[in-house]
Design a protein around this motif. Structure first.
Motif, PDB file in Angstrom:
ATOM      1  N   LYS A 252     -57.639 -19.591 -45.372  1.00 60.36           N
ATOM      2  CA  LYS A 252     -58.873 -20.376 -45.373  1.00 60.36           C
ATOM      3  C   LYS A 252     -58.945 -21.098 -46.723  1.00 60.36           C
TER       4      LYS A 252
ATOM      5  N   THR B 174     -64.035 -32.305 -51.814  1.00 63.14           N
ATOM      6  CA  THR B 174     -65.246 -31.526 -51.485  1.00 63.14           C
ATOM      7  C   THR B 174     -65.062 -30.822 -50.146  1.00 63.14           C
ATOM      8  N   GLU B 175     -65.802 -29.729 -49.984  1.00 62.86           N
ATOM      9  CA  GLU B 175     -65.729 -29.009 -48.709  1.00 62.86           C
ATOM     10  C   GLU B 175     -66.516 -29.759 -47.649  1.00 62.86           C
TER      11      GLU B 175
ATOM     12  N   ARG C  24     -59.964 -22.963 -50.023  1.00 60.15           N
ATOM     13  CA  ARG C  24     -61.133 -22.984 -50.906  1.00 60.15           C
ATOM     14  C   ARG C  24     -60.978 -24.131 -51.896  1.00 60.15           C
TER      15      ARG C  24
ATOM     16  N   PRO D 215     -69.379 -30.416 -44.906  1.00 59.15           N
ATOM     17  CA  PRO D 215     -70.738 -29.862 -44.886  1.00 59.15           C
ATOM     18  C   PRO D 215     -70.799 -28.620 -44.006  1.00 59.15           C
ATOM     19  N   LYS D 216     -71.614 -27.658 -44.433  1.00 61.05           N
ATOM     20  CA  LYS D 216     -71.736 -26.419 -43.640  1.00 61.05           C
ATOM     21  C   LYS D 216     -72.387 -26.746 -42.294  1.00 61.05           C
ATOM     22  N   ARG D 217     -71.863 -26.108 -41.225  1.00 61.81           N
ATOM     23  CA  ARG D 217     -72.458 -26.343 -39.893  1.00 61.81           C
ATOM     24  C   ARG D 217     -73.770 -25.588 -39.784  1.00 61.81           C
ATOM     25  N   LYS D 218     -74.738 -26.203 -39.089  1.00 67.71           N
ATOM     26  CA  LYS D 218     -76.006 -25.499 -38.868  1.00 67.71           C
ATOM     27  C   LYS D 218     -75.773 -24.356 -37.889  1.00 67.71           C
ATOM     28  N   VAL D 219     -76.565 -23.281 -38.023  1.00 65.88           N
ATOM     29  CA  VAL D 219     -76.392 -22.176 -37.067  1.00 65.88           C
ATOM     30  C   VAL D 219     -76.760 -22.644 -35.657  1.00 65.88           C
TER      31      VAL D 219
END
Ligand code: AMP
Length: 251
Positions: free
Chosen positions: A16, A223-224, A18, A226-230
């Motif tokens: 994964k 950059t990573e 980083r 964007p985090k996915r919404k739950v």
């Protein structure tokens, strides 16, 4: 005919990724590194061509820090006859790799060069194309099938394109880059891992090959995503249709 295969050491595909805190790239310290999967396919194809009697030698080349020798040893354990390591402490951009490979072609005089279509670390997908341009050799990129014709001194390459399969005939010497479906790379067996230890790995520096390494581009930042919404679990199809209609407004 000699086949030269370029194999890159990259972060293992199962790791994964980083991003480094300073956003200058991805973390490679204490991370499992392996041979780029497309390069394994490139090497497998070269070995199959040799095993069918159409090549006499397979030379595996890797460029970068000293640990690249581990990747070369893996290639030798798969069956490559010899290795070449071009040692350079930092990351090399595709144009530099292509220039170094061109310089090695002048020394080794291979009849065929096989590369992966892309390295999975930076997804450049440029080196094979640049190398063919520098050498002025024909190129068959994203090969899904390769057939060698000894008499005509040519290679027939199938490429998966949007509308189907494109078939090219390349006069040798040529550059081929490999797609995922070309073959299933072999695993190195224990006896071959032992044998690989005594195979020759020649070392060069870019200076030995008269290649000046200069970066003509700069990575501004990494950059990573964007985090996915739950997500939410819905209780019925009706509820899903309602949400698609009234919230997402896509139907
Ligand atoms: P890229 O253009 O970076 O996506 O890489 C395409 C292919 O070029 C890889 O699959 C390798 O065959 C070759 N290549 C790129 N960088 C290197 C390297 N440092 N050492 C050996 N081969 C490389």
């Amino acid at each position: 005919m000699k086949i030269m295969v370029a194999i890159k050491r990259v972060v293992d595909y199962a790791v994964k990724i980083r991003v480094k805190p300073d956003k200058s790239g991805v973390e490679t310290q204490n991370v499992k590194m392996s041979m780029n999967p497309f390069c394994e396919i490139a090497l497998e194809e070269a070995l199959r061509i040799k095993e069918s009697g159409l090549a006499s030698e397979v030379v595996a080349v890797s460029m970068g820090p000293p640990q690249c020798v581990d990747t070369i040893r893996t290639g030798l354990a798969m069956g490559a006859d010899r290795g070449i390591h071009v040692e350079y402490p930092d990351a090399l951009y595709p144009l530099s790799v292509a220039k170094l490979l061109k310089a090695l072609v002048e020394v080794e005089k291979p009849g065929l060069l096989i590369l992966g279509k892309q390295a999975i670390d930076d997804d450049c997908n440029q080196t094979g194309q640049m190398l063919a341009g520098l050498l002025r050799w024909p190129q068959g990129t994203f090969a899904s099938k390769v057939i060698m014709d000894k008499e005509k001194q040519a290679a027939t390459v199938d490429r998966e394109v949007d509308g189907g399969i494109e078939t090219l005939s390349l006069d040798l010497p040529a550059v081929i880059t490999t797609d995922l479906r070309l073959n299933q790379p072999r695993y190195a067996t224990l006896p071959n891992i032992m044998k690989a230890k005594s195979k020759v790995v020649k070392k060069y520096t870019p200076q030995d090959l008269n290649v000046e390494i200069k970066a003509d581009l700069e990575v501004v930042q990494v950059t990573e995503p964007p985090k996915r919404k739950v997500g939410v679990v819905l209780s019925s199809v009706d509820e899903l249709i309602d949400k698609l209609k009234n919230e997402a407004r896509v139907i």
